[in-house]
Design a protein around this motif. Sequence first.
Motif, short mmCIF file in Angstrom:
data_model
loop_
_atom_site.label_atom_id
_atom_site.label_comp_id
_atom_site.label_asym_id
_atom_site.label_seq_id
_atom_site.Cartn_x
_atom_site.Cartn_y
_atom_site.Cartn_z
N GLY A 210 17.14 11.37 -2.74
CA GLY A 210 17.26 12.11 -3.63
C GLY A 210 18.62 11.72 -4.75
N PRO A 211 19.56 11.78 -4.15
CA PRO A 211 20.97 11.51 -5.21
C PRO A 211 20.52 10.02 -5.91
CG PRO A 211 21.53 12.19 -3.05
CD PRO A 211 20.29 11.88 -3.03
N VAL A 212 20.23 9.12 -5.28
CA VAL A 212 19.99 7.70 -5.81
C VAL A 212 18.84 7.95 -7.09
CG1 VAL A 212 19.11 5.31 -5.50
CG2 VAL A 212 20.95 6.33 -3.99
N ALA A 213 17.64 8.30 -6.52
CA ALA A 213 16.51 8.47 -7.66
C ALA A 213 16.82 9.49 -8.70
CB ALA A 213 15.36 9.15 -6.76
N GLU A 214 17.68 10.44 -8.65
CA GLU A 214 18.19 11.10 -9.55
C GLU A 214 18.90 10.39 -10.46
OE1 GLU A 214 20.66 15.46 -10.59
OE2 GLU A 214 19.60 15.13 -8.53
N ALA A 215 20.06 9.47 -10.10
CA ALA A 215 20.84 8.83 -10.86
C ALA A 215 20.05 7.87 -11.46
CB ALA A 215 21.93 8.24 -9.95
N LEU A 216 19.14 7.20 -11.12
CA LEU A 216 18.45 6.16 -11.94
C LEU A 216 17.48 6.69 -12.90
CD1 LEU A 216 17.05 3.84 -8.64
CD2 LEU A 216 18.88 3.40 -10.42
N HIS A 217 16.87 7.98 -12.57
CA HIS A 217 16.13 8.75 -13.46
C HIS A 217 17.09 9.05 -14.70
CE1 HIS A 217 13.80 11.85 -15.34
NE2 HIS A 217 12.92 11.64 -14.50
N ARG A 218 18.13 9.45 -14.43
CA ARG A 218 18.97 9.74 -15.58
C ARG A 218 19.55 8.61 -16.18
NH1 ARG A 218 19.95 15.28 -15.40
NH2 ARG A 218 19.80 16.18 -13.21
N GLU A 219 19.94 7.46 -15.63
CA GLU A 219 20.48 6.30 -16.32
C GLU A 219 19.24 5.66 -17.27
OE1 GLU A 219 22.90 2.77 -16.73
OE2 GLU A 219 23.29 4.89 -15.64
N ILE A 220 17.90 5.57 -16.98
CA ILE A 220 16.93 4.79 -17.71
C ILE A 220 16.23 5.91 -18.50
CG2 ILE A 220 17.13 2.87 -16.18
CD1 ILE A 220 14.42 3.53 -15.42
N GLY A 221 16.28 7.16 -18.39
CA GLY A 221 15.56 8.27 -19.06
C GLY A 221 14.03 7.81 -19.01
N SER A 222 13.62 7.92 -17.68
CA SER A 222 12.27 7.43 -17.43
C SER A 222 11.24 8.40 -17.55
CB SER A 222 12.28 7.14 -15.76
OG SER A 222 12.42 8.41 -15.04
N GLY A 223 11.49 9.41 -18.07
CA GLY A 223 10.26 10.29 -17.85
C GLY A 223 9.79 10.73 -16.54
N ILE A 224 8.77 11.01 -16.29
CA ILE A 224 8.21 11.56 -14.74
C ILE A 224 8.00 10.16 -13.88
CG2 ILE A 224 5.60 11.48 -15.21
CD1 ILE A 224 5.58 14.09 -13.28
N ALA A 225 8.61 10.41 -12.67
CA ALA A 225 8.58 8.98 -11.65
C ALA A 225 7.84 9.53 -10.64
CB ALA A 225 9.94 8.46 -11.42
N VAL A 226 7.04 8.60 -9.76
CA VAL A 226 6.45 9.13 -8.46
C VAL A 226 7.27 8.83 -7.36
CG1 VAL A 226 4.15 8.59 -9.71
CG2 VAL A 226 5.26 6.81 -8.11
N ILE A 227 6.93 9.77 -6.32
CA ILE A 227 7.51 9.47 -4.92
C ILE A 227 6.46 8.93 -4.00
CG2 ILE A 227 8.44 10.85 -3.13
CD1 ILE A 227 9.59 12.85 -5.06
N ALA A 228 6.34 7.88 -3.78
CA ALA A 228 5.29 7.29 -3.10
C ALA A 228 5.47 6.40 -1.83
CB ALA A 228 4.47 6.46 -3.99
N PRO A 229 5.78 7.11 -0.80
CA PRO A 229 6.26 6.23 0.53
C PRO A 229 5.00 5.78 1.22
CG PRO A 229 6.48 8.73 1.03
CD PRO A 229 6.13 8.42 -0.45
N ALA A 230 3.84 5.91 0.87
CA ALA A 230 2.65 5.50 1.72
C ALA A 230 2.51 4.14 1.82
CB ALA A 230 1.33 6.13 1.09
N VAL A 231 2.30 3.58 3.02
CA VAL A 231 1.66 2.29 3.36
C VAL A 231 0.61 2.34 4.34
CG1 VAL A 231 2.48 -0.08 4.01
CG2 VAL A 231 4.07 1.54 3.06
N PRO A 232 -0.57 2.56 3.97
CA PRO A 232 -1.69 2.88 4.87
C PRO A 232 -2.10 1.94 5.78
CG PRO A 232 -2.15 3.60 2.36
CD PRO A 232 -0.88 2.91 2.32
N GLU A 233 -1.69 0.65 5.53
CA GLU A 233 -2.04 -0.53 6.47
C GLU A 233 -0.97 -0.24 7.61
OE1 GLU A 233 0.10 -4.66 5.13
OE2 GLU A 233 -1.57 -4.05 3.92
N ASN A 234 -0.02 0.33 7.54
CA ASN A 234 1.03 0.40 8.59
C ASN A 234 0.97 1.92 8.92
OD1 ASN A 234 2.10 -2.07 8.68
ND2 ASN A 234 3.38 -1.88 6.92
N GLY A 235 0.08 2.85 8.80
CA GLY A 235 -0.31 4.06 9.08
C GLY A 235 0.65 5.14 8.72
#
Length: 417
Positions: free
Chosen positions: A98-123
Motif C-alpha cells: 500500500g505505501p509504495v503503490a500510493e507513493a508511486l501514484h502520487r509521484e506520477i499522477g497516474s489516474g486510476i491504477a489496477v491491483i492485479a496479483p493474479a497468475v492463473p497458470e500458477n494457481g
Amino acid sequence: MAPWLGVIADDYTGATDLAGMLVRSGTSAVQFFGVPTDDMVVPEADCLVVALKSRSIDAADAVEQSLEAARWLLAQGVEQLFFKYCSTFDSTAAGNIGPVAEALHREIGSGIAVIAPAVPENGRTVYQGRLFVGEKPLDESPMRNHPLNPMTDSDLGRLFSAQSSLTTGLVSLSTVRSGADAVRQRLTALEADGISFAVVDTVADEDLIAIGAAIVDAKLVTGAAGMAVGLAAARAAATGQSSAPAPALPVGAAAVLSGSCSTATQGQVALYSQDHPSFLIDPLRLAAGDDVVGEALAFARDNLDSVPLIYSSADPAQVAAVQAELGVSRSAGLIEDAFASIARGLVESGVRRLIVAGGETSGAVVVGLGTSAIQIGEEVDPGVPWTISVDEPQIGLLLKSGNFGAPDIFTKALEGR
C-alpha cells in the motif's frame, strides 16, 4: 531503442519471475539488482526491471527505494511503470504494498491504477475481489503461516485499504469477460468517483489479455507477473514482435541453495535430497559461532560431481522455534549471511550454475556475488527462468520464488528439460 516498460519489483525472485514470463511472451528484458549507478551501461531491451529487497523492510525505506527506482526508470524513457509484488500479496497491515503503490501514484499522477496479483497458470486467481491460492482463499492457504508476512485475509481491497489512504474499487469478472472496452469503461467510472486503485477479478489467462488491452496506456500498473504478461501480449498484438533467442548458460559445476520455508520448496528439497548429497544449515549453530559456512563449503567441494544441495528450509514449527530463541530478524540475517558467503565460496571453487530457492535467499546470494544485472534466459517452469549474470565470471542463476516450481524443478533445471 527506448524501453517501453519499467518494472519496480519488491524482491529478487519476483523480478526474475516477471522477466522470465515477459521473455517467453517475446518481450526482451534486463534485470538490475538495486537502482543502477549513473555510470552503468544500460543494455537495450523492451523492459528494464529494477529488483529491490523492499518487501519486508520498514515501509518508509521501501517507499524511498521504490521512488528512486521509479525516477531512474522514467529517466530511461519508459512509457509505463509496473510495481511488481508477489502473487500472494505478501505484506503486513503496515505495508509495504500500500505505501509504495500510493507513493508511486502520487509521484506520477497516474489516474486510476489496477491491483492485479493474479497468475492463473500458477494457481493465483482473483474472484469477487478475493485472492485464491489454488482452490483455497489466501487466508486458508499455507501463506497463513508465512514466517515473515502471514496472510490472514483474502480480501484485496481490505488488505490494501489497511495500508493506504487511497480508495479502492472492483472490476468484476463479468465486466472483464465483457472485454477490454468494458474494463476501460468501468475504470473510467471508478476514477470519476474518486477511486484511485481497482482490484480486477482474474481467473484465466484470457482475462489477463482483456485487462492488459484495457490498461495498455496506463501510467502505473500494480500486480504480479501475470498482469505484465497481459500488457506485453497487448503490445505484441499491435507490434507483431517475436521472441529473441535465449542466451546460453555458462559451462561448469552446479549447486543448489535453498533458504525458502514455503510448502512447495520443502517438497522440492525433500525430493531432491533423496538422491543428491545434502547439507543442512542450522541457524542455532550459526548463532553459537560454529563454522557452518566452512563445513558447508567443504561438503560441497567434496560432492560437486553430484550437484549438492545446501539448505535451511524447515517446516513452520521448526522456524517458529528458532525465531522464538533468536528473534525473527536475527535468525533471518544469520541464514542470509551464511548463504551469501557460501555462494561466494562456491563460485571461487569453480561453480558456474547456481539454483537458489527463496526470495530472501536469492537476494543474499546476488548481493554476496556482487551481481549488478542479469540477462533473462529460458524458463524451466512458469515464472522460473535461468538467467546469466552480466558480470565476470558469468554465472548461471536460477532464482526461484519459494512457492513456484514443480516438485522436481531442481532436477529439471539441471537436465534442461
